[in-house]
Design a protein around this motif. Structure first.
Motif, mmCIF file in Angstrom:
data_model
loop_
_atom_site.group_PDB
_atom_site.id
_atom_site.type_symbol
_atom_site.label_atom_id
_atom_site.label_comp_id
_atom_site.label_asym_id
_atom_site.label_seq_id
_atom_site.Cartn_x
_atom_site.Cartn_y
_atom_site.Cartn_z
ATOM 1 N N LEU A 196 69.245 30.313 7.975
ATOM 2 C CA LEU A 196 69.598 29.900 9.331
ATOM 3 C C LEU A 196 69.453 31.027 10.355
ATOM 4 C CD1 LEU A 196 72.751 27.752 8.492
ATOM 5 C CD2 LEU A 196 70.519 26.920 9.254
ATOM 6 N N LEU A 228 66.478 31.152 12.673
ATOM 7 C CA LEU A 228 66.284 30.184 13.757
ATOM 8 C C LEU A 228 66.641 30.816 15.098
ATOM 9 C CD1 LEU A 228 67.820 26.959 12.161
ATOM 10 C CD2 LEU A 228 65.421 27.680 12.199
ATOM 11 N N ASN A 229 65.807 30.584 16.078
ATOM 12 C CA ASN A 229 66.064 31.114 17.409
ATOM 13 C C ASN A 229 67.277 30.420 18.017
ATOM 14 O OD1 ASN A 229 65.726 32.535 19.792
ATOM 15 N ND2 ASN A 229 64.299 31.046 20.660
ATOM 16 N N VAL A 266 70.480 31.179 16.755
ATOM 17 C CA VAL A 266 71.579 31.382 15.809
ATOM 18 C C VAL A 266 72.063 32.823 15.915
ATOM 19 C CG1 VAL A 266 72.260 31.439 13.389
ATOM 20 C CG2 VAL A 266 70.795 29.588 14.235
ATOM 21 N N ILE A 286 78.037 27.794 11.799
ATOM 22 C CA ILE A 286 76.978 28.468 12.552
ATOM 23 C C ILE A 286 77.490 28.801 13.949
ATOM 24 C CG2 ILE A 286 74.587 28.345 13.340
ATOM 25 C CD1 ILE A 286 74.170 26.050 11.342
ATOM 26 N N THR A 299 76.150 29.760 17.512
ATOM 27 C CA THR A 299 74.894 29.702 18.246
ATOM 28 C C THR A 299 75.035 30.345 19.616
ATOM 29 O OG1 THR A 299 75.288 27.594 19.387
ATOM 30 C CG2 THR A 299 74.478 27.482 17.121
ATOM 31 N N ALA A 323 72.316 26.409 22.872
ATOM 32 C CA ALA A 323 71.413 26.196 21.735
ATOM 33 C C ALA A 323 72.004 25.300 20.660
ATOM 34 C CB ALA A 323 71.036 27.539 21.113
ATOM 35 N N ILE A 372 69.958 23.687 17.424
ATOM 36 C CA ILE A 372 70.268 24.166 16.072
ATOM 37 C C ILE A 372 70.786 23.025 15.201
ATOM 38 C CG2 ILE A 372 71.691 25.751 14.734
ATOM 39 C CD1 ILE A 372 69.397 27.019 16.365
ATOM 40 N N GLN A 397 67.831 21.318 13.839
ATOM 41 C CA GLN A 397 66.965 22.108 12.963
ATOM 42 C C GLN A 397 67.639 22.545 11.668
ATOM 43 O OE1 GLN A 397 65.770 25.394 15.439
ATOM 44 N NE2 GLN A 397 64.162 24.222 16.478
ATOM 45 N N ALA A 398 68.965 22.715 11.682
ATOM 46 C CA ALA A 398 69.663 23.266 10.519
ATOM 47 C C ALA A 398 69.465 22.440 9.250
ATOM 48 C CB ALA A 398 71.157 23.421 10.839
#
Length: 397
Positions: free
Chosen positions: A85, A88-89, A91, A225, A227, A231, A235, A238-239
């Motif tokens: 994770l 990922l942009n 996080v 997470i 973020t 975001a 996220i 996408q997670a």
């Protein structure tokens, strides 16, 4: 006609500057209160929103999708979830977290025991990855376990502040040990704050490697997470793909709902409360203007009689006093709105906030002041219009 009335009204207002200033004071306070409360409500609201967004709207939690059948399958969350994770942009940090269920413990399930105490203390036992402290914005006295502890499955633990107090754990330099059933663990740190998961303050936290080794943990239960602001929605989508690319539907990403409605309601309630205070101040100011204008009418009965005897109409006499009271209200509105804006800017500077003020509030406050003055002058102007020339001569005589 109107220009003559305007000039005469202005002369009447300026003829007694001290009285005019005191009369306008109520309107000044009322309009200043309206501007200050509206501006501070918006300014404070913006600060509350930003702080709320930083904490609540930047947290995403990934959990297995609930099963329809009576028995749940093994969690599809991988052990290397934080490493997947963090790429990922958006996080900031990520960690796995699992609340252990220990039915084989003889005392009670998930019971932590202080060997010096006569009775055990019930508490949750949580297994987490080394990144857990950062993911929940935790603050630790001592130290949090690291990748070495996790990889070796060391029997170390971090306890929450509330649990530490109940177990009387004060000095970590003595390497205190606590027991889960018959299993002992060395306390290496105390979690004194966890902004994103306050429940950890009542728990005992083990490295997930230790939980796998000692208690047979099969897979993480959830992923927390942290973020960047804005975001969370991205996220959350996408997670599941990053953690289970073959079957992302097995995972569900949960994030807080947008608090737009709640924030708007809070701001509305705060503004309504303070606007009420401003309206009360304006009513007091209006009563002051009405009282002063009525006194002015009684003092100028001779002048009114002379105007009427020279051909002045009731309308012109009433208009003169309405103009005077409106001018006083207008002056109070200008001074009050200016003072209110200055106060909002000063409070913002002291608190290091960005002042927020609606562009319409200044002209609205000035207009409100003028309207208050106009309404306050209605009754005195009607009294003045009813004065007959012969009655004025009798009073003067």
């Amino acid at each position: 006609m109107w220009r003559d009335l305007w000039d005469e009204a202005l002369a009447g207002v300026l003829a007694r500057p001290g009285r005019t200033a005191l009369t306008a004071l109520g309107t000044v306070l009322g309009t200043a209160t309206l501007v200050i409360t509206t501006g501070l409500a918006d300014t404070a609201g913006a600060q509350i929103v930003s702080r709320f967004d930083e904490l609540a709207a930047t947290t995403v939690t990934v959990v297995p999708t609930p099963e329809d059948g009576p028995q749940a399958k093994e969690s599809p969350i991988p052990w290397d979830a934080p490493a997947r994770l963090i790429r990922l942009n958006g996080v900031e940090s990520a960690a796995t977290m699992t609340t252990l269920r220990l039915p084989d413990v003889k005392i009670t399930a998930t019971t932590v025991v202080d060997p010096l105490a006569a009775k055990g203390t019930a508490a949750a036992v949580v297994a987490g990855s080394p990144e857990l402290a950062a993911a929940v914005e935790g603050r630790v006295i001592g130290r949090f376990f690291d990748t070495g502890h996790n990889g070796r499955g060391d029997r170390v633990a971090v306890v929450g502040r509330n649990l530490a107090n109940s177990l009387h754990l004060a000095d970590l330099r003595q390497r205190p040990a606590i027991f889960v059933g018959s299993q002992s663990f060395t306390v290496i740190g105390v979690l004194v704050d966890a902004r994103r998961s306050a429940g950890l303050l009542d728990a005992m936290i083990l490295p997930e490697g230790t939980a796998r080794k000692v208690f047979g943990l099969k897979a993480p239960e959830s992923v927390v997470i942290d973020t960047a602001v804005g975001a969370a929605a991205l996220i959350a989508s996408q997670a599941p793909i990053a953690l289970a690319p073959q079957k992302p539907e097995l995972l569900t990403a949960e994030r807080p709902a947008e608090p737009t409605t709640t924030k708007a309601k809070v701001a509305e309630d705060v503004r309504a409360l303070f606007v009420l205070l401003g309206v009360i101040s304006l009513v007091v100011g209006g009563v002051g203007i009405a009282n002063t204008t009525l006194v002015s009418v009684l003092e100028r009965i001779g002048e009114i009689g002379l105007r009427r005897s020279l051909g002045g109409t009731r309308f012109s006499v009433a208009s003169l006093f309405i103009l005077e009271s409106s001018m006083i209200g207008l002056i109070g509105g200008i001074l009050g709105s200016s003072a209110g804006i200055l106060a909002v800017v000063l409070v913002g500077a002291v608190k290091q906030w960005t002042p927020v003020l609606n562009i319409w509030i200044t002209p609205a406050a000035v207009l409100v002041g003028a309207v208050v003055g106009l309404l306050a002058g209605l009754y005195p102007s009607l009294r003045a219009a009813k004065i007959e020339p012969i009655a004025a001569l009798r009073v003067q005589a």
